[in-house]
Design an enzyme around this catalytic site. Sequence first.
Site, PDB file in Angstrom:
ATOM      1  N   ASN A 131       0.883  -1.169   0.000  1.00  0.00           N
ATOM      2  CA  ASN A 131       0.000   0.000   0.000  1.00  0.00           C
ATOM      3  C   ASN A 131       0.922   1.220   0.000  1.00  0.00           C
ATOM      4  OD1 ASN A 131      -1.731   2.094   0.539  1.00  0.00           O
ATOM      5  ND2 ASN A 131      -2.260   1.423   2.621  1.00  0.00           N
ATOM      6  N   TRP A 132       1.064   1.813  -1.181  1.00  0.00           N
ATOM      7  CA  TRP A 132       2.013   2.938  -1.294  1.00  0.00           C
ATOM      8  C   TRP A 132       1.493   4.211  -0.634  1.00  0.00           C
ATOM      9  CZ3 TRP A 132       4.093   2.940  -7.065  1.00  0.00           C
ATOM     10  CH2 TRP A 132       4.867   1.788  -7.269  1.00  0.00           C
TER      11      TRP A 132
ATOM     12  N   HIS B 146      -9.748   1.310   4.681  1.00  0.00           N
ATOM     13  CA  HIS B 146      -8.471   1.477   5.390  1.00  0.00           C
ATOM     14  C   HIS B 146      -8.689   2.460   6.537  1.00  0.00           C
ATOM     15  CE1 HIS B 146      -4.387   2.726   6.303  1.00  0.00           C
ATOM     16  NE2 HIS B 146      -3.986   1.608   5.718  1.00  0.00           N
TER      17      HIS B 146
ATOM     18  N   GLY C 272       2.078   2.386  10.629  1.00  0.00           N
ATOM     19  CA  GLY C 272       3.024   3.483  10.456  1.00  0.00           C
ATOM     20  C   GLY C 272       3.722   3.902  11.735  1.00  0.00           C
TER      21      GLY C 272
ATOM     22  N   GLY D 243       2.594  -1.185   4.259  1.00  0.00           N
ATOM     23  CA  GLY D 243       2.637   0.235   3.936  1.00  0.00           C
ATOM     24  C   GLY D 243       4.065   0.697   3.698  1.00  0.00           C
ATOM     25  N   GLY D 244       4.638   1.352   4.694  1.00  0.00           N
ATOM     26  CA  GLY D 244       5.975   1.956   4.569  1.00  0.00           C
ATOM     27  C   GLY D 244       7.013   1.040   3.916  1.00  0.00           C
TER      28      GLY D 244
HETATM   29  P1  PGA Z   1       2.538   0.311   7.638  1.00  0.00           P
HETATM   30  O1  PGA Z   1       1.085   0.531   6.988  1.00  0.00           O
HETATM   31  O2  PGA Z   1       3.076  -0.984   7.083  1.00  0.00           O
HETATM   32  O3  PGA Z   1       3.328   1.506   7.187  1.00  0.00           O
HETATM   33  O4  PGA Z   1       2.357   0.262   9.096  1.00  0.00           O
HETATM   34  C1  PGA Z   1       0.198  -0.531   6.748  1.00  0.00           C
HETATM   35  C2  PGA Z   1      -1.050  -0.003   6.095  1.00  0.00           C
HETATM   36  O5  PGA Z   1      -1.466   1.120   6.410  1.00  0.00           O
HETATM   37  O6  PGA Z   1      -1.662  -0.667   5.241  1.00  0.00           O
END
Ligand code: PGA
Length: 257
Positions: free
Chosen positions: A9-10, A96, A174, A233-234
């Site tokens: 998930n960019w 999300h 995050g 995500g990250g």
């Molecule tokens: P993260 O985000 O891996 O940066 O914690 C996951 C997401 O929001 O799908």
Amino acid sequence: MPKKLVLGNWKMHGGIQANGDRLKRLVAGFTTREAHCDVGVCVPHLYLAQAQEMLKATSVRWGVQDISTHEEGAYTGEVSARMASEFGVAYALAGHSERRTYHGETDEMVAAKVARCLDVGIVPVLCVGETLDERERGETRQVVERQLTAILKMRPTDDARRFVVAYEPVWAIGTGRSASAKQAQDVHAFLRQVLDSWSSSLSSVAILYGGSVKASNADELFAMPDIDGGLIGGASLDANEFLGIIEATQPHTVSQS
Ligand code: PGA
């Protein structure tokens, strides 16, 4: 055993140049690993054509992070599921926590998004998860069950078989603070139980874990019996890190304490 699924998930990151580099590296690294998992990246809508062009001849799929609750009409700024499907989109995130928090998305809106995806053959990835306050109050199961069943109630079982669920504790997104493998497994097992009791035909719905997954903790998470992959995500912005996470889906021998 079904293949694991790893989705990036960019979020609102990227640019034509940076995306190109990232996708090139991902494709180059993925070829030798493709047997044991499915992989996709959910990009900002504007980069769908680029993702399609660069990924169409590969085994990496692409998706979007959100779609409109509406099919078409005077909804300025919105992107419909049909529009996304014209770009060969395989997956769309729905609900999300950043959409629920910053855009006030309710379970009803999320259900409508899930429906729009199913109408056009996009696999919706239904995101559920509790906040830190809710966890501390002991409400985790109640919250994720409400979020999941709100959608199930609105969809016939046959349709529901075609979604993916992503458990993403809000406090882990995050923050660098992932749920432990045990904490995640507990909630996944509970979600599995909710799906099973809804209908036995939902027992094969994939349940991904998301929230600060990195190459260094993916092994342990993916070794859990009810964790079918990850929503990343990250770490999906760094091709090497993302490839490390993909690598962790291989059948392995991590000792589980
Ligand atoms: P993260 O985000 O891996 O940066 O914690 C996951 C997401 O929001 O799908």
